[in-house]
Motif scaffolding. Structure first.
Motif, PDB file in Angstrom:
ATOM      1  N   ALA A   1      -7.388  20.334  49.382  1.00  0.00           N
ATOM      2  CA  ALA A   1      -7.004  18.684  49.555  1.00  0.00           C
ATOM      3  C   ALA A   1      -8.304  18.001  49.960  1.00  0.00           C
ATOM      4  N   VAL A   2      -9.471  18.533  50.820  1.00  0.00           N
ATOM      5  CA  VAL A   2     -10.502  17.926  50.944  1.00  0.00           C
ATOM      6  C   VAL A   2     -11.485  17.814  49.870  1.00  0.00           C
TER       7      VAL A   2
ATOM      8  N   SER B   1     -10.125  17.478  46.765  1.00  0.00           N
ATOM      9  CA  SER B   1      -9.422  16.476  46.052  1.00  0.00           C
ATOM     10  C   SER B   1      -9.814  14.993  46.533  1.00  0.00           C
ATOM     11  N   GLY B   2     -10.210  15.004  47.763  1.00  0.00           N
ATOM     12  CA  GLY B   2     -10.523  13.357  48.282  1.00  0.00           C
ATOM     13  C   GLY B   2     -11.700  13.435  48.078  1.00  0.00           C
ATOM     14  N   ILE B   3     -12.938  14.141  48.120  1.00  0.00           N
ATOM     15  CA  ILE B   3     -13.990  14.220  47.470  1.00  0.00           C
ATOM     16  C   ILE B   3     -14.132  13.538  46.312  1.00  0.00           C
TER      17      ILE B   3
ATOM     18  N   ALA C   1     -11.759  12.374  44.421  1.00  0.00           N
ATOM     19  CA  ALA C   1     -11.293  10.835  44.146  1.00  0.00           C
ATOM     20  C   ALA C   1     -12.015   9.676  44.791  1.00  0.00           C
TER      21      ALA C   1
ATOM     22  N   LYS D   1     -14.903   9.419  42.107  1.00  0.00           N
ATOM     23  CA  LYS D   1     -14.388   8.864  41.015  1.00  0.00           C
ATOM     24  C   LYS D   1     -14.477   7.193  41.239  1.00  0.00           C
TER      25      LYS D   1
ATOM     26  N   ARG E   1      -2.207  18.098  40.307  1.00  0.00           N
ATOM     27  CA  ARG E   1      -2.680  16.653  40.388  1.00  0.00           C
ATOM     28  C   ARG E   1      -3.838  16.747  39.332  1.00  0.00           C
TER      29      ARG E   1
ATOM     30  N   HIS F   1      -7.136  17.325  39.648  1.00  0.00           N
ATOM     31  CA  HIS F   1      -8.576  16.943  40.230  1.00  0.00           C
ATOM     32  C   HIS F   1      -9.559  17.830  39.474  1.00  0.00           C
TER      33      HIS F   1
ATOM     34  N   SER G   1      -6.049  15.140  54.934  1.00  0.00           N
ATOM     35  CA  SER G   1      -7.288  15.963  54.498  1.00  0.00           C
ATOM     36  C   SER G   1      -8.067  15.433  53.250  1.00  0.00           C
ATOM     37  N   VAL G   2      -7.022  14.650  52.143  1.00  0.00           N
ATOM     38  CA  VAL G   2      -7.782  13.942  51.362  1.00  0.00           C
ATOM     39  C   VAL G   2      -8.534  12.921  51.754  1.00  0.00           C
TER      40      VAL G   2
ATOM     41  N   GLY H   1     -12.055  13.890  53.249  1.00  0.00           N
ATOM     42  CA  GLY H   1     -12.771  14.067  52.103  1.00  0.00           C
ATOM     43  C   GLY H   1     -13.126  13.033  51.367  1.00  0.00           C
ATOM     44  N   SER H   2     -12.357  11.874  51.114  1.00  0.00           N
ATOM     45  CA  SER H   2     -12.994  10.736  50.313  1.00  0.00           C
ATOM     46  C   SER H   2     -13.904   9.908  51.371  1.00  0.00           C
TER      47      SER H   2
END
Lengths: 323, 392, 97
Positions: free
Chosen positions: A84-85, A87-89, A91, A94, A132, A134, B64-65, B68-69
């Motif tokens: 998930a982390v 995924s966030g990086i 996203a 992007k 998803r 990624h 968590s996402v 990260g973002s």
């Protein structure tokens, strides 16, 4: 098939990457096969990467403040959420690239976890991230138990193995369940690339890691990671056992590319599993009957894998055969 | 000047995140927050908001996402409620520790069990100590404004902490109110683009979230505590700037008819509007009752609160959460502690009401105030009591 | 193991307790853990690099001559290099002997 695979330029024993993304001074145990596997995978993927790590051995041996063994950007958040982390990086970058706030450049986003962080507590976050789609690489470093907390069993611990929560006793012969087929679960998400790898076959491992990084979309690497401490194995045998795991079909090497299974190391005449088990203290209590049971299961599983590969249209042109 | 439009408050919350030009939204649906994420996904689908919408598989992954973002340098927004907030709990501590300025709207709702989708403050009160700045909105306009304000405060280089903006589920989230909606260009004057101070970038590798050995853990905690306490001046300054730009004034504590009041009723969130009616009625009856509500809950506005309480003899605190086996509701225990040792320490009495969507009426507020006065005269009362509960 | 302390005040911690010096673990001399050391007989060495690629502690580095240099500051003495050497050019020798 991803264009990156069609024009793929392989590493050969003569052209191994010199880059190191891990520094000396990390605190892994003597003969740690997990940090060795990690080192190889990181070498193959180059400098342009960001790593999201789960809690576990690799996290703790590389990052006690104020020193880090990481030469690339790295983040640790928690145990179950590396996917998930990541995924966030992915996203976040992007969006920032699209909005022109960071340079447009593809960076390999890596999520890494052990078998507990992947097959047990992190399974949901991993499934979500794979589904998803990624653009990231997930590396499961499988040392077959919760080593960081003192060798407790996981769903990836093999049948019969002794751990501190699957102890042999009057009523027990150790772990009483069969190892979860985590690569099959990952493959069920119909991701573009998946592979198993072993540090004994270092060019194979590095090529798979490189492919995983090049392919757009989610890629999953399941890497055999021997743990001398937890397996009660002589530290100098970490690579040897990784080789034996492949030669006995305990840990077959294959790829799944767009759903097609490809055996990357064909074993003509497998060695008996006993050769593999007898080197490890965690299997010392097993009797002949159990060893036989394990042998039958390994043969059946391998045959099933061979069948899947036979059904696939893509043939493993890169497969090497080992006697 | 922006014009007022009638809009559901949830949608206004999404519009605020949109006007703030959020880069990433990661969220999981949960009643009564769903309209917020639905509308955000629409805004992204229609190209009105240029953001990555990450439809995660759980709230744990949502947070968590977001971490990260935000660590990758993106402006990040999410929204949740109740069980979802509880599922995030583990990661809520880590977001401020990693200094990720995430903005999250919490549509406050009861916690199981029994399962209840209706409003109270059980969810947020279980997350008081996670290291986030926490504000509470009273109405739709405030929801919109507090979200814009939240981004500005969170991303301030002197703060870099995440913020939760709380709004009452259903009773506020699902009502239609006239709201002055600021456009993205109007917001831009107040909210500059996010400039991350510590970011995951291959050009400048950093290690974020290392192991904190005993030699450093205490200092790491001390840093976050100092930042959170210190954030109050940034919060207040950002409200002053907000007033300059848009003409609406906000303060950490809101008071109503406090002048000459001997008794004060303390509430949080949107029930204050009912409480105001109760206060008006009590003044009409000759009772000198004021009303106080916290807009800023973390960091706790201690000086402002003590100043507001000067000369007050009796304080009746209404909690919308229960603290099982404790000394009263979380707001009550905290404000009583805040007043301990002050010169003219008032007598403080706690009441728990409005759990799991139970209505809080004007009569109930009056009951609380009357009871508090009676206990104060007697010099003793129950530590706290529940209002509106059937005993048999 | 060399002690490298983290004793600094909270005001001096980086944002989020981050570590901004990559590869700073080099300050930890894990060679202290070792009870045996590998010794390479360059007469037997065929410069295949197995010691380099199979080392978990990254203690071998290629030299221009084609041989590999061993770094005693970090070698934990696991013995993988000696075990994997195809020409048995590496032997493990007890430290202090």
């Amino acid at each position: 098939m991803d264009a990156a695979l069609k024009n793929f330029k392989k590493f050969t024993p003569k052209s191994l990457p010199k880059v190191e993304n891990l520094a000396q001074g990390h605190r892994a145990c003597q003969g740690c096969g997990e940090v060795l596997a990690l080192r190889m995978a990181l070498k193959a993927m180059g400098k342009n990467m960001i790593v999201a790590s789960a809690t576990g051995c690799m996290e703790i041996i590389t990052s006690p403040y104020p020193q880090t063994a990481w030469e690339v950007p790295w983040i640790h958040v928690a145990f179950e959420n590396a996917a998930a982390v990541a995924s966030g990086i992915e996203a976040g970058r992007k969006a920032l690239m699209r909005k022109g706030r960071i340079p447009k450049q593809r960076t390999t986003i890596v999520a890494m976890a052990g078998d507990g962080g992947t097959a047990d507590i992190g399974l949901q976050a991993l499934s979500g991230a794979l589904e998803r789609g990624h653009d990231f690489v997930y590396i499961c470093l499988d040392n077959e138990a919760y080593m960081n907390t003192g060798v407790q069993r996981s769903s990836s611990t093999p049948y019969g193995a002794m751990t501190t929560t699957s102890p042999p006793g009057k009523l027990s012969m150790g772990q009483n369940t069969w190892k979860k087929n985590m690569p099959a679960i990952a493959a069920a998400h119909a991701i573009p690339y998946l592979a198993t790898a072993s540090p004994a076959y270092y060019t194979d491992l590095m090529n798979k890691a490189k492919k995983a990084a090049l392919i757009k979309g989610p890629a999953y690497l399941h890497v055999y990671s021997p743990c001398p401490t937890g397996w009660r194995l002589a530290p100098e045998l970490a690579v040897d056992i990784s080789r034996l795991a492949v030669q006995t079909n305990v840990f077959p090497l294959y790829e799944v590319v767009d759903g097609q299974y490809i055996l990357t190391k064909k074993i003509k005449k497998r060695k008996p599993v006993e050769d593999y088990l007898k080197l490890q203290g965690r299997f010392r209590h097993l009797d002949k009957k159990m060893i036989q049971e394990i042998q039958e299961r390994i043969d059946r599983d391998y045959e099933a894998l061979v069948q899947k590969a036979a059904l696939s249209e893509v043939k493993g042109e890169s497969a090497e055969t080992e006697e | 000047m922006p014009k007022r439009v009638g809009i559901e408050v949830s949608l206004a919350a999404s519009e605020a995140a949109c006007a703030a030009d959020t880069d990433v939204v990661a969220a999981y649906p949960i009643t009564p927050q769903t309209h917020i994420v639905e509308h955000l996904s629409e805004l992204v689908a229609d190209g009105k908001l240029d953001a990555e919408f990450v439809p995660v598989e759980s709230e744990h992954s949502a947070m968590s996402v977001c971490v990260g973002s935000s660590a990758a340098g993106a402006r990040t927004f999410t929204a949740t409620s109740s069980q979802g907030l509880a599922l995030m709990h583990e990661i809520l501590f880590i977001a401020p520790a990693l200094r990720t300025p995430i903005v999250m709207v919490v549509a406050n709702r009861a916690l199981s069990g029994p399962i209840s989708i209706w409003n109270d403050h059980s969810d947020i009160m279980a997350e008081r100590d996670v290291g986030w700045i926490q504000t509470f909105a009273e109405n739709g306009q405030e929801v919109f404004d507090l979200i814009i304000h939240a981004f500005r405060v969170a991303e301030d280089p002197e703060v870099l902490l995440p913020i939760m903006v709380n709004l009452d589920g259903f009773t506020l989230s699902h009502v239609i109110e006239p709201i002055e909606m600021l456009s993205a260009s109007e917001v831009k004057r107040y909210l500059k683009p996010y400039k991350p101070q510590m970011v995951l970038d291959p050009k400048k590798p950093v290690t974020m979230g290392p192991v904190g050995m005993p030699e450093v853990y205490t200092e790491a905690k001390r840093q976050i505590e100092a930042l959170l306490q210190g954030s109050k001046k940034v919060v207040v300054k950002a409200w002053k700037e907000f007033a300059k730009h848009y003409g609406r004034t906000y303060k950490p504590i809101e008071t109503y008819r406090m002048k000459g009041a001997e008794v004060v009723l303390l509430t949080m969130g949107s029930v204050s509007e009912t409480a105001m009616t109760a206060v008006d009625r009590m003044w009409d009856k000759g009772m000198r009752v004021g009303l106080l509500r916290f807009r800023l809950w973390r960091p706790f506005p201690l000086q402002e609160f003590r100043r507001a309480m000067r000369g007050v003899k009796v304080l009746a605190v209404m909690d919308r959460a229960i603290s099982y086996g404790g000394l009263g509701g979380p707001v009550f225990t905290e404000v009583r502690s805040a007043l301990y040792g002050t010169f003219e320490q008032p007598q403080v009495f706690g009441f728990v009401a409005g759990l799991g969507g139970r209505d809080i009426t004007v009569d109930m507020f009056e009951e609380m105030v009357k009871k508090a006065i009676r206990y104060a005269k007697r010099g003793k009362g129950p530590t706290y009591e529940m209002i509106g509960v059937r005993e048999r | 193991m060399a002690k490298v302390d983290a004793i600094i005040g909270w005001r001096n911690l980086e944002i989020g307790c981050a570590i901004t010096e990559p590869g700073s673990s080099r300050k930890l001399r894990t060679g202290d853990w070792r009870s045996q050391r590998p010794v390479t007989d360059r007469k037997k060495c065929i410069k295949c690099g197995m010691c380099w690629i199979f080392c978990p502690d990254i203690v071998y580095s290629p030299l221009r001559s084609g041989f590999y240099k061993w770094d005693g500051e970090y070698c934990k003495g696991c013995g993988i290099c000696a075990h994997e050497c195809p020409k048995d050019a590496i032997t493990m020798v007890t430290e202090g002997d």
